[in-house]
Design an enzyme around this catalytic site. Structure first.
Site, PDB file in Angstrom:
ATOM      1  N   ASN A  14      32.882  35.169  46.896  1.00  0.00           N
ATOM      2  CA  ASN A  14      33.338  36.416  46.286  1.00  0.00           C
ATOM      3  C   ASN A  14      32.124  37.076  45.643  1.00  0.00           C
ATOM      4  OD1 ASN A  14      34.549  38.462  44.899  1.00  0.00           O
ATOM      5  ND2 ASN A  14      35.996  37.178  43.779  1.00  0.00           N
ATOM      6  N   ARG A  47      35.473  37.502  50.488  1.00  0.00           N
ATOM      7  CA  ARG A  47      36.458  38.422  49.934  1.00  0.00           C
ATOM      8  C   ARG A  47      35.947  39.846  50.150  1.00  0.00           C
ATOM      9  NH1 ARG A  47      38.315  39.271  43.682  1.00  0.00           N
ATOM     10  NH2 ARG A  47      39.978  40.718  44.167  1.00  0.00           N
ATOM     11  N   HIS A  56      44.862  42.976  44.954  1.00  0.00           N
ATOM     12  CA  HIS A  56      45.327  41.622  44.584  1.00  0.00           C
ATOM     13  C   HIS A  56      46.215  41.018  45.672  1.00  0.00           C
ATOM     14  CE1 HIS A  56      45.110  42.418  39.931  1.00  0.00           C
ATOM     15  NE2 HIS A  56      43.968  41.901  40.374  1.00  0.00           N
ATOM     16  N   GLY A  64      42.713  42.267  35.445  1.00  0.00           N
ATOM     17  CA  GLY A  64      43.379  43.284  36.275  1.00  0.00           C
ATOM     18  C   GLY A  64      44.831  42.862  36.427  1.00  0.00           C
ATOM     19  N   ARG A  99      41.699  48.790  31.875  1.00  0.00           N
ATOM     20  CA  ARG A  99      42.156  49.949  32.650  1.00  0.00           C
ATOM     21  C   ARG A  99      43.473  50.470  32.090  1.00  0.00           C
ATOM     22  NH1 ARG A  99      41.767  46.657  37.862  1.00  0.00           N
ATOM     23  NH2 ARG A  99      39.529  46.435  38.152  1.00  0.00           N
ATOM     24  N   ARG A 116      44.201  36.809  24.101  1.00  0.00           N
ATOM     25  CA  ARG A 116      44.126  35.764  23.059  1.00  0.00           C
ATOM     26  C   ARG A 116      43.680  36.356  21.727  1.00  0.00           C
ATOM     27  NH1 ARG A 116      41.021  31.967  27.205  1.00  0.00           N
ATOM     28  NH2 ARG A 116      40.363  34.049  27.760  1.00  0.00           N
ATOM     29  N   ASN A 169      49.200  31.771  31.344  1.00  0.00           N
ATOM     30  CA  ASN A 169      48.902  31.133  30.057  1.00  0.00           C
ATOM     31  C   ASN A 169      49.735  31.592  28.873  1.00  0.00           C
ATOM     32  OD1 ASN A 169      46.517  29.338  30.559  1.00  0.00           O
ATOM     33  ND2 ASN A 169      45.730  31.249  31.404  1.00  0.00           N
ATOM     34  N   GLU A 209      43.231  32.431  44.841  1.00  0.00           N
ATOM     35  CA  GLU A 209      42.831  33.329  45.931  1.00  0.00           C
ATOM     36  C   GLU A 209      41.818  32.658  46.855  1.00  0.00           C
ATOM     37  OE1 GLU A 209      42.359  36.103  42.606  1.00  0.00           O
ATOM     38  OE2 GLU A 209      42.682  37.683  44.085  1.00  0.00           O
TER      39      GLU A 209
HETATM   40  P1  AMP Z   1      42.059  36.541  34.840  1.00  0.00           P
HETATM   41  O1  AMP Z   1      41.474  37.890  35.119  1.00  0.00           O
HETATM   42  O2  AMP Z   1      43.208  36.200  35.721  1.00  0.00           O
HETATM   43  O3  AMP Z   1      41.010  35.450  34.803  1.00  0.00           O
HETATM   44  O4  AMP Z   1      42.675  36.602  33.368  1.00  0.00           O
HETATM   45  C1  AMP Z   1      41.836  36.748  32.235  1.00  0.00           C
HETATM   46  C2  AMP Z   1      42.661  37.091  31.037  1.00  0.00           C
HETATM   47  O5  AMP Z   1      43.718  36.145  30.824  1.00  0.00           O
HETATM   48  C3  AMP Z   1      41.881  37.066  29.732  1.00  0.00           C
HETATM   49  O6  AMP Z   1      41.198  38.263  29.518  1.00  0.00           O
HETATM   50  C4  AMP Z   1      42.992  36.864  28.725  1.00  0.00           C
HETATM   51  O7  AMP Z   1      43.501  38.119  28.349  1.00  0.00           O
HETATM   52  C5  AMP Z   1      44.072  36.121  29.467  1.00  0.00           C
HETATM   53  N1  AMP Z   1      44.231  34.725  29.017  1.00  0.00           N
HETATM   54  C6  AMP Z   1      43.582  33.627  29.451  1.00  0.00           C
HETATM   55  N2  AMP Z   1      44.018  32.518  28.809  1.00  0.00           N
HETATM   56  C7  AMP Z   1      44.962  32.927  27.919  1.00  0.00           C
HETATM   57  C8  AMP Z   1      45.815  32.277  26.973  1.00  0.00           C
HETATM   58  N3  AMP Z   1      45.755  30.960  26.784  1.00  0.00           N
HETATM   59  N4  AMP Z   1      46.646  33.053  26.262  1.00  0.00           N
HETATM   60  C9  AMP Z   1      46.718  34.378  26.444  1.00  0.00           C
HETATM   61  N5  AMP Z   1      45.966  35.045  27.339  1.00  0.00           N
HETATM   62  C10 AMP Z   1      45.101  34.342  28.070  1.00  0.00           C
END
Ligand code: AMP
Length: 408
Positions: A10, A94, A190, A222, A251, A294, A344, A394
């Site tokens: 990627n 990708r 996605h 995203g 975004r 978080r 999460n 993915e």
């Molecule tokens: P991704 O783009 O799928 O890797 O998701 C990243 C985002 O997931 C981060 O910016 C957080 O906002 C959210 N995230 C990851 N771990 C947690 C958690 N334990 N609790 C709440 N949000 C989380």
């Protein structure tokens, strides 16, 4: 059954993420990333499935150099997993935009490269970087393998899964000639993630794709949501670009398009506006705290009002789309949450699910809390709609695509 080792790539403009899979088992042997390509402080980080970690800091000038560093790291005597580059059977790439031509993954030929180049117009931030990765990998893997075969390269397009969306759902109500002249329409993104979790959900629920209706909710930095009928995407929230739809990390998602004209009148340039919509809006823009949920959960607990508004707006928009997508299907069977937030944050899933009993979605709060970030059911036993959490992968899907293309 033929076993293969497939390297999945990627590529961004200054980064290269990679994972090596043993197929068809889908076993992840090693994963790593090269970051800050082109800068003086570039570095490579890698970890094997046994947890052996390697970190190399050295200037890496371009994607070809990055690939060479990746191959060296995978072949490293102490920290690698292969003895010879010839052990790699294929490289899966990708590619963000496949336009209207690609409704599935493809083996990369000169014509495919030309198409990806042409489609850069629609994805100027992504396709050129993806292409750089493809060209660099082809250069590094150009020599024939010991058995005389060449390493094949495949492309998995983010848009491909959504090519089944019907015209009334992909058309914008703009003058028709904009579609004819510039191909302005909903493409959706996605796709690889939505396809992966939908297939996993069908497997888990022991259901055939025929006559099963799903909503897959991908909430990460995203965010997008997809309605799936008979295994096919029938609508999705992202549009011509990944900016449309849900509130995301930075975004905006949906806004009234007239806001753009209003801001131009207020003196902002189009470049400033597009930068703001992509990088300074969403959770970050609303909260003025962070794009990371978080941080916002913590700030909201401490009484930060803007953080609370950001969280509530995010949840409300997801709920609204779930309602809309319920309305385009006869009956919803399964809803899946995935992505960093979807996997999460049990609190966010709880917020989103409030009042959805109205459409047959009954969350079991205890199950929701206990599932952690693992695959599991979070609906009540009597819920007409099965609610699932499924971590997306993915990369595994890309390796599966490359494997099945090679087995054809
Ligand atoms: P991704 O783009 O799928 O890797 O998701 C990243 C985002 O997931 C981060 O910016 C957080 O906002 C959210 N995230 C990851 N771990 C947690 C958690 N334990 N609790 C709440 N949000 C989380």
């Amino acid at each position: 059954m033929k076993h293969m080792k497939i390297l999945v790539i990627n590529c961004g403009s200054s980064s290269l993420k990679y994972q090596l899979f043993l197929m068809p088992e889908g076993l992840n042997l090693i994963k790593g990333i090269v970051e800050k390509i082109g800068a003086a402080d570039s570095f490579l980080k890698q970890e094997t499935k046994e947890g052996k970690k390697l970190e190399i800091k050295k200037p890496i000038t371009d994607h070809t150099e990055a690939f060479k560093a990746v191959v060296d790291a995978i072949l490293d005597n102490e920290y690698g997993v292969l003895h010879n580059i010839n052990e790699i059977d294929a490289v899966g790439h990708r590619v963000v935009h496949g336009g209207e031509k690609y409704n599935e993954s493809a083996i990369i030929t000169d014509d495919v490269i030309k198409d990806i180049e042409m489609l850069s117009d629609l994805a100027p931030l992504h396709n050129p970087a993806n292409l750089q990765g493809i060209k660099a990998a082809m250069e590094v893997f150009s020599s024939k393998k010991a058995d005389g075969k060449e390493v094949k390269h495949s492309a998995t397009f983010d848009t491909a899964f959504h090519q089944t969306i019907p015209d009334y759902a992909y058309m914008y109500a703009l003058p028709y000639e904009l579609y004819e002249k510039y191909k302005i329409r909903r493409y959706g993104f996605h796709g690889t993630s939505h396809r992966y979790v939908a297939n996993k959900a069908l497997e888990l629920c022991k259901r055939a794709k025929e006559n099963t209706n799903l909503i897959t909710v991908h909430l990460g930095n995203g965010c997008s949501i997809t309605a799936i009928h008979n295994g096919k995407s029938i609508d999705t929230s992202m549009g011509l670009t990944p900016l449309e739809g849900l509130v995301m990390g930075t975004r905006s998602g949906d806004i009234d398009p007239a806001i753009i004209h209003y801001l131009i009148e207020k003196g902002l340039t189009d470049k400033e506006i597009i930068e703001m919509l992509n990088k300074k809006s969403g959770l970050l823009g609303l909260s003025e705290v962070s794009n990371d949920l978080r941080d916002l959960e913590k700030a909201a607990l401490e009484g930060n009002k803007k953080a609370q508004i950001a969280i509530d707006t995010f949840a409300y928009r997801v709920k609204k789309y779930i309602g809309a997508f319920c309305a385009v299907m006869v009956k919803l069977d399964i809803i899946v949450f995935t992505g960093g937030i979807g996997q999460n944050s049990y609190l966010m899933r709880e917020r989103i699910s409030k009042c959805l009993e109205n459409v047959g979605i009954h969350l079991d709060k205890e199950r929701n809390k206990l599932v952690g970030n693992h695959t599991g059911m979070i609906s009540t036993d009597y819920s007409p709609v099965t609610m699932l959490v499924i971590p997306t992968d993915e990369e595994e899907q890309m390796a599966r695509d490359a494997y099945s293309l090679l087995m054809k």
